[in-house]
Design a protein around this motif. Sequence first.
Motif, PDB file in Angstrom:
ATOM      1  N   ARG A   1       0.867  -1.330  -0.006  1.00 30.03           N
ATOM      2  CA  ARG A   1      -0.050  -0.175  -0.091  1.00 30.03           C
ATOM      3  C   ARG A   1       0.707   1.149  -0.008  1.00 30.03           C
ATOM      4  NH1 ARG A   1      -5.463  -0.499   1.181  1.00 30.03           N
ATOM      5  NH2 ARG A   1      -6.100  -2.902   1.330  1.00 30.03           N
TER       6      ARG A   1
ATOM      7  N   ALA B   1       0.991  -4.862  -7.100  1.00 31.54           N
ATOM      8  CA  ALA B   1       1.389  -6.030  -6.371  1.00 31.54           C
ATOM      9  C   ALA B   1       1.577  -7.207  -7.527  1.00 31.54           C
ATOM     10  CB  ALA B   1       0.421  -6.472  -5.340  1.00 31.54           C
TER      11      ALA B   1
ATOM     12  N   ARG C   1       0.245 -12.509   1.198  1.00 28.20           N
ATOM     13  CA  ARG C   1      -0.440 -13.425   0.384  1.00 28.20           C
ATOM     14  C   ARG C   1       0.558 -14.557  -0.310  1.00 28.20           C
ATOM     15  NH1 ARG C   1      -3.347  -9.842   1.628  1.00 28.20           N
ATOM     16  NH2 ARG C   1      -5.058  -9.162   0.505  1.00 28.20           N
ATOM     17  N   ASP C   2       1.925 -14.329  -0.276  1.00 25.56           N
ATOM     18  CA  ASP C   2       2.953 -15.132  -0.823  1.00 25.56           C
ATOM     19  C   ASP C   2       3.732 -15.531   0.209  1.00 25.56           C
ATOM     20  OD1 ASP C   2       3.932 -12.741  -0.447  1.00 25.56           O
ATOM     21  OD2 ASP C   2       5.275 -12.974  -2.271  1.00 25.56           O
ATOM     22  N   ILE C   3       3.655 -15.407   1.656  1.00 26.69           N
ATOM     23  CA  ILE C   3       4.645 -15.424   2.519  1.00 26.69           C
ATOM     24  C   ILE C   3       5.245 -16.764   2.683  1.00 26.69           C
ATOM     25  CG2 ILE C   3       5.248 -15.063   5.023  1.00 26.69           C
ATOM     26  CD1 ILE C   3       4.716 -12.265   3.064  1.00 26.69           C
TER      27      ILE C   3
ATOM     28  N   ARG D   1      -2.959 -13.863 -10.806  1.00 20.02           N
ATOM     29  CA  ARG D   1      -1.846 -13.168 -11.401  1.00 20.02           C
ATOM     30  C   ARG D   1      -0.811 -14.112 -11.717  1.00 20.02           C
ATOM     31  NH1 ARG D   1      -0.920 -10.040  -5.604  1.00 20.02           N
ATOM     32  NH2 ARG D   1       0.372 -11.485  -4.566  1.00 20.02           N
TER      33      ARG D   1
HETATM   34  O1   DC Z   1      -3.844  -7.140   2.939  1.00 17.05           O
HETATM   35  P1   DC Z   1      -4.067  -5.962   1.906  1.00 17.05           P
HETATM   36  O2   DC Z   1      -5.235  -5.524   1.503  1.00 17.05           O
HETATM   37  O3   DC Z   1      -3.446  -4.692   2.792  1.00 17.05           O
HETATM   38  O4   DC Z   1      -3.173  -5.976   0.605  1.00 17.05           O
HETATM   39  C1   DC Z   1      -3.007  -4.868  -0.241  1.00 17.05           C
HETATM   40  C2   DC Z   1      -2.695  -5.434  -1.639  1.00 17.05           C
HETATM   41  O5   DC Z   1      -1.366  -5.978  -1.605  1.00 17.05           O
HETATM   42  C3   DC Z   1      -3.599  -6.770  -2.086  1.00 17.05           C
HETATM   43  O6   DC Z   1      -4.037  -6.336  -3.378  1.00 17.05           O
HETATM   44  C4   DC Z   1      -2.757  -7.701  -2.143  1.00 17.05           C
HETATM   45  C5   DC Z   1      -1.396  -7.335  -2.064  1.00 17.05           C
HETATM   46  N1   DC Z   1      -0.417  -8.109  -1.435  1.00 17.05           N
HETATM   47  C6   DC Z   1       0.130  -8.918  -2.098  1.00 17.05           C
HETATM   48  O7   DC Z   1       0.132  -9.023  -3.275  1.00 17.05           O
HETATM   49  N2   DC Z   1       1.206  -9.696  -1.239  1.00 17.05           N
HETATM   50  C7   DC Z   1       1.276  -9.338   0.049  1.00 17.05           C
HETATM   51  N3   DC Z   1       2.269 -10.316   0.771  1.00 17.05           N
HETATM   52  C8   DC Z   1       0.533  -8.614   0.969  1.00 17.05           C
HETATM   53  C9   DC Z   1      -0.498  -8.060  -0.152  1.00 17.05           C
END
Ligand code: DC
Length: 229
Positions: free
Chosen positions: A38, A101, A128-130, A185
Amino acid sequence: MSFNIAIDGPAGAGKSTIAKRAARELQFIYVDTGAMYRAIAYGLLQTGTDVEDGQALAEALSGMDVSIGYENGEQQVYLNGENVSGVIRTEAVSRMASTAAAKPQVREMLKNLQQDLARRENVLMDGRDIGTMILPDAQLKIYLTASVHTRAERRYRELVERGESCSLEEIEADIRERDFRDMNRETAPLCQAEDAVLVDSSDMTIEEAVQRILTLARERMQEKTGDIE
Ligand code: DC
């Protein structure tokens, strides 16, 4: 060696609330990686960067430095030294964050920062990808989700409480669209790591989900200590 917990899952599954509380109980550092995306999105909007133009994106990113810190136990995110935590939760930033992202250059830039934090500290990192890309060796991986309908209802209640007018159908459609984008994606799509534990919070309270994560974390920490002895 640090102990790392990766929590991934779609938007609106209650991840940040649940992860924050679990981290506090465990006395781990909570890292909200979404806030980093963000912050970059905010910077891209401020500079009016056309993110579809690879060179313009690279130039804009080279002028950005993202870092995090903590104030009263709350994560703050800084863009070029300025605390932007208060301005990154708007719809415009959410949309740009989701677009940005998907760009490999953006993900690469944040990868080092995230891996570096995890090497130094016991972290509970949410994103999301941790579990799949950033911390593939995390000692515990959790995939935290909830049904689209439950997530939409939660978001609806939040907005109504804030006095904003909204439609449940529109929120549900928006969540479906965001899920689709995040899961389809090309770069680092959202998916459950093979060795992640699935926690579906649809029929759980926040507290129940926190307790489930704490139980898993404590079990795993005990196993690891057992390994060393
Ligand atoms: O969790 P969030 O809504 O604050 O995340 C914002 C955007 O970032 C969301 O579109 C997913 C992306 N994101 C990502 O691709 N990979 C991450 N590790 C965290 C968030």
